[in-house]
Design an enzyme around this catalytic site. Structure first.
Site, PDB file in Angstrom:
ATOM      1  N   GLY A 118       0.811  -1.226   0.000  1.00 52.52           N
ATOM      2  CA  GLY A 118       0.000   0.000   0.000  1.00 52.52           C
ATOM      3  C   GLY A 118       0.839   1.268   0.000  1.00 52.52           C
ATOM      4  N   TYR A 174     -12.337   5.057  13.396  1.00 57.27           N
ATOM      5  CA  TYR A 174     -11.222   5.403  12.509  1.00 57.27           C
ATOM      6  C   TYR A 174     -11.026   6.917  12.469  1.00 57.27           C
ATOM      7  CZ  TYR A 174      -8.381   5.514   8.201  1.00 57.27           C
ATOM      8  OH  TYR A 174      -7.393   5.723   7.276  1.00 57.27           O
TER       9      TYR A 174
HETATM   10  N1  LIG Z   1      -6.097   3.790   1.488  1.00 55.04           N
HETATM   11  C1  LIG Z   1      -6.688   4.915   1.811  1.00 55.04           C
HETATM   12  O1  LIG Z   1      -7.637   5.355   1.154  1.00 55.04           O
HETATM   13  C2  LIG Z   1      -6.180   5.722   2.965  1.00 55.04           C
HETATM   14  C3  LIG Z   1      -6.697   7.013   3.128  1.00 55.04           C
HETATM   15  C4  LIG Z   1      -6.255   7.801   4.187  1.00 55.04           C
HETATM   16  C5  LIG Z   1      -5.330   7.281   5.071  1.00 55.04           C
HETATM   17  N2  LIG Z   1      -4.838   6.021   4.903  1.00 55.04           N
HETATM   18  C6  LIG Z   1      -3.866   5.531   5.877  1.00 55.04           C
HETATM   19  O2  LIG Z   1      -2.676   5.193   5.221  1.00 55.04           O
HETATM   20  C7  LIG Z   1      -1.987   4.193   5.973  1.00 55.04           C
HETATM   21  C8  LIG Z   1      -1.619   3.057   5.068  1.00 55.04           C
HETATM   22  O3  LIG Z   1      -2.811   2.516   4.531  1.00 55.04           O
HETATM   23  P1  LIG Z   1      -2.883   1.610   3.231  1.00 55.04           P
HETATM   24  O4  LIG Z   1      -4.076   2.044   2.490  1.00 55.04           O
HETATM   25  O5  LIG Z   1      -1.595   1.553   2.568  1.00 55.04           O
HETATM   26  O6  LIG Z   1      -3.255   0.211   3.932  1.00 55.04           O
HETATM   27  P2  LIG Z   1      -2.801  -1.291   3.654  1.00 55.04           P
HETATM   28  O7  LIG Z   1      -3.772  -2.127   4.390  1.00 55.04           O
HETATM   29  O8  LIG Z   1      -2.614  -1.515   2.204  1.00 55.04           O
HETATM   30  O9  LIG Z   1      -1.364  -1.371   4.338  1.00 55.04           O
HETATM   31  C9  LIG Z   1      -1.225  -1.247   5.718  1.00 55.04           C
HETATM   32  C10 LIG Z   1       0.000  -2.028   6.175  1.00 55.04           C
HETATM   33  O10 LIG Z   1       0.109  -1.828   7.590  1.00 55.04           O
HETATM   34  C11 LIG Z   1       0.423  -3.070   8.203  1.00 55.04           C
HETATM   35  N3  LIG Z   1      -0.039  -3.069   9.586  1.00 55.04           N
HETATM   36  C12 LIG Z   1      -1.324  -3.120  10.032  1.00 55.04           C
HETATM   37  N4  LIG Z   1      -1.353  -3.142  11.373  1.00 55.04           N
HETATM   38  C13 LIG Z   1      -0.063  -3.095  11.785  1.00 55.04           C
HETATM   39  C14 LIG Z   1       0.548  -3.095  13.063  1.00 55.04           C
HETATM   40  N5  LIG Z   1      -0.170  -3.194  14.196  1.00 55.04           N
HETATM   41  N6  LIG Z   1       1.899  -3.038  13.133  1.00 55.04           N
HETATM   42  C15 LIG Z   1       2.633  -2.980  11.994  1.00 55.04           C
HETATM   43  N7  LIG Z   1       2.105  -2.999  10.774  1.00 55.04           N
HETATM   44  C16 LIG Z   1       0.767  -3.051  10.668  1.00 55.04           C
HETATM   45  C17 LIG Z   1      -0.275  -4.089   7.345  1.00 55.04           C
HETATM   46  O11 LIG Z   1       0.321  -5.375   7.495  1.00 55.04           O
HETATM   47  C18 LIG Z   1      -0.104  -3.518   5.945  1.00 55.04           C
HETATM   48  O12 LIG Z   1       1.080  -3.992   5.342  1.00 55.04           O
HETATM   49  C19 LIG Z   1      -2.921   3.811   7.115  1.00 55.04           C
HETATM   50  O13 LIG Z   1      -2.553   4.530   8.276  1.00 55.04           O
HETATM   51  C20 LIG Z   1      -4.261   4.278   6.622  1.00 55.04           C
HETATM   52  O14 LIG Z   1      -5.151   4.553   7.670  1.00 55.04           O
HETATM   53  C21 LIG Z   1      -5.249   5.233   3.864  1.00 55.04           C
END
Ligand SMILES: NC(=O)c1ccc[n+]([C@@H]2O[C@H](COP(=O)([O-])OP(=O)(O)OC[C@H]3O[C@@H](n4cnc5c(N)ncnc54)[C@H](O)[C@@H]3O)[C@@H](O)[C@H]2O)c1
Ligand SMILES: NC(=O)c1ccc[n+]([C@@H]2O[C@H](COP(=O)([O-])OP(=O)(O)OC[C@H]3O[C@@H](n4cnc5c(N)ncnc54)[C@H](O)[C@@H]3O)[C@@H](O)[C@H]2O)c1
Lengths: 257, 262
Positions: free
Chosen positions: B17, B157
């Site tokens: 991600g 969230y």
């Molecule tokens: N995708 C979106 O639309 C979006 C929007 C705003 C914010 N975000 C934020 O961006 C960040 C990354 O999100 P993403 O979309 O890439 O998600 P994703 O699910 O693709 O990746 C998240 C990663 O975090 C790891 N992870 C989860 N819990 C963990 C923990 N306790 N310790 C260590 N690693 C952990 C997972 O294994 C995964 O590899 C997050 O904080 C998410 O809230 C995402």
């Protein structure tokens, strides 16, 4: 990077000049706009270090009929317009709302707000012709909230942030991104003049006034103009391609939004 | 790996991600990177892929951001391998939607534990390491537009991301005297596995009428007309880790293609 032009207003000022130097280094051709004749000298000095062309244009941008020299300079360079940097601004005479001279109110609104509408009206068509580009306004942390004795300035900068968002909404389909940079205190003539005025009002020394103000900033100093220019360059470049309608606060932590 | 680096970086949640894309950007910019993630299979593969493609190196360290000892270990690994910790990206996070009236204590605690407490611990441990080494480092936290405004099906969230914003501000004030800056970026809708799962969950909850609908209906609210690819946010994060943003601290950069206009 292929030939492209940026128009920068307020280019003879502290921030404007730093933006001109930064953009010249990044390979842009420039139309440098200011009411002050010295803008021609700035253009000559910036030119020396640039690959592109740098042309000065003297104009008071608060009136539509004054914008022709800018358009002429753009035509003279003959490259596509890809960026509009709306940097020109004025501080108000410090004072309470109850006795605010409405001529002063109009002067501040005309430069900080009206002139930017006029610039957008005139230069969005050439931006569209070149397939889109970016516009950055320079607002202020004083536009993020109101401050006593600065009603006109604060309202004008809050209005500018709002104008930035409306323009972003209207121009996205034309591939024109519109964002703002909201500086905190910047080490320019404008900031030092404001500190001096405040020091005189309070009957304290310039140095102690400066310390009082800078102690409110977590990073304990004013920004260098180049640091404001860096944020503007970021918004103009490929790294900023997914940003529109945003305001970036480059203020040393003096205000959290 | 003998390649000279600009220093070390730790990115939590970097197996995939947004975090993976940021790690890739850091490697390309000359940093040695620790992929700190819960998921060893994906994390190891990511570290290998980034090392092969980049000029510097990425290593994997298994981290659960809610467990301080594992974050400390990842930071130690970064200092040992790359000399210092210069950039800390607290990015791990997840979402589990529930209708507002049915939010459970279990979900609330799980989300806040990872998304908020995990960021606090990450800032603390990074701050201590930077201070110990005299590094004027950059700490960057992943917030969200959901931290700026509440969404009915993501209350926990939204709270957890508002907490990230508050932590960013408190830490900026706390660490400014040490020359360490703390900022956040707030993505809008990014096409990652997180959103794939969210889309499925929202469909299962009946909050959307068809699979894929929740995400595509949001795209129409974005001025630039599309949801983000993880690559779209990297430029903003790079601006925050570079010296170009040295005068910024305590700020939240909204990188959403024009959604919330704040
Ligand atoms: N995708 C979106 O639309 C979006 C929007 C705003 C914010 N975000 C934020 O961006 C960040 C990354 O999100 P993403 O979309 O890439 O998600 P994703 O699910 O693709 O990746 C998240 C990663 O975090 C790891 N992870 C989860 N819990 C963990 C923990 N306790 N310790 C260590 N690693 C952990 C997972 O294994 C995964 O590899 C997050 O904080 C998410 O809230 C995402
Ligand atoms: N210096 C600070 O502390 C500070 C803080 C926050 C925001 N800002 C903003 O940054 C911008 C640049 O400020 P600066 O510090 O470089 O100030 P400055 O006074 O050095 O420069 C402003 C320039 O704008 C020009 N200008 C004014 N009215 C004009 C008009 N009608 N037409 C064309 N040009 C005109 C002036 O001649 C001057 O050269 C301004 O918008 C200001 O409000 C400055």
């Amino acid at each position: 990077m292929s030939a492209r032009v940026a128009i920068l207003t307020g280019a003879a000022g502290g921030v404007g000049r730093a933006v001109a130097e930064r953009f010249a280094r990044d390979g842009w051709s420039l139309v440098l706009v200011d009411t002050a004749d010295v803008v021609h000298q700035v253009a000559a000095e910036v030119d020396a270090s640039a690959e592109g062309r740098v042309v000065g244009a003297v104009a008071d941008i608060t009136k539509a009929e004054n914008l022709d020299p800018i358009e002429n300079a753009l035509r003279e360079i003959g490259q596509p317009l890809k960026f509009l940097g709306l940097i020109a601004g004025v501080l108000q005479e410090v004072g309470p709302i109850t006795t605010l001279d409405m001529n002063e109110w109009d002067r501040v609104m005309n430069v900080n707000l009206r002139a930017n509408v006029l610039m957008i009206q005139r230069f969005v068509p050439p931006l569209k012709e070149s397939g889109g580009g970016a516009i950055v306004t320079v607002s202020s942390w004083f536009g993020r909230s109101g401050h006593g004795l600065f009603a006109a300035y604060c309202a004008s900068k809050a209005g500018l942030i709002s104008l930035t968002q409306s323009a972003a909404a209207e121009l996205a389909d034309d591939n024109i991104r519109v964002n703002s940079v909201a500086p905190g205190n910047v080490a320019t003539r404008m900031h030092f003049a404001a500190l001096q005025e405040e020091a005189d009002n309070r009957g304290v020394s310039f140095e102690s006034m400066k310390k009082t103000e800078w102690d409110k900033i977590p990073l304990r100093r004013a920004a260098e103009p180049a640091e404001i220019a860096a944020a503007i360059a970021f918004l103009a470049g490929p790294d900023g391609a997914y940003l529109t309608g945003a305001t970036i606060d480059v203020n040393g932590g003096v205000l959290f939004t | 790996m003998s390649a000279k680096t600009k220093g070390g970086a730790v990115v939590t949640g970097a197996a995939r991600g947004i975090g993976r894309q940021i790690a890739e950007g850091l490697v390309a910019d000359g940093y040695g990177v620790v992929i700190a993630d819960l998921d060893p299979t994906t994390g190891e593969a990511t570290a290998r892929a980034l090392t092969e493609a980049g000029a510097t190196e990425a290593i994997f360290v298994k981290v659960d951001v809610t467990d301080r000892a594992t974050i400390k270990a990842a930071i130690e690994a970064c200092r040992l391998r790359f000399g210092s910790l210069n950039v800390m990206i607290n990015n791990a996070g997840f979402n589990k939607p529930e209708p507002f009236l049915e939010i459970t204590e279990k979900t609330w605690r799980a989300i806040l534990e990872v998304n908020s407490l995990g960021v606090l611990v990450g800032i603390q441990e990074a701050g201590k390491a930077m201070i110990a080494d005299g590094i004027k480092g950059k700490i960057i936290n992943t917030a969200s537009i959901a931290g700026r405004t509440g969404f009915p099906d993501f209350a926990a969230y939204s709270v957890s991301k508002a907490a990230v914003i508050s932590l960013t501000q408190a830490a900026a004030r706390a660490l400014a005297p040490k020359g360490i800056t703390v900022n956040a970026f707030a993505p809008g809708v990014v096409a990652t596995p997180l959103w794939e799962q969210l889309d499925k969950d929202l469909y299962a909850m009946g909050a959307s009428a068809a699979p894929g609908e929740a995400m595509s209906s949001l795209a129409s609210q974005i001025l630039l007309g599309r949801v983000a690819d993880p690559k779209d946010v990297v430029g903003t994060v790079k601006f925050l880790w570079s010296e170009q943003s040295d005068y910024m601290t305590g700020q939240v950069l909204v990188i959403d293609g024009g959604m919330v206009l704040q």
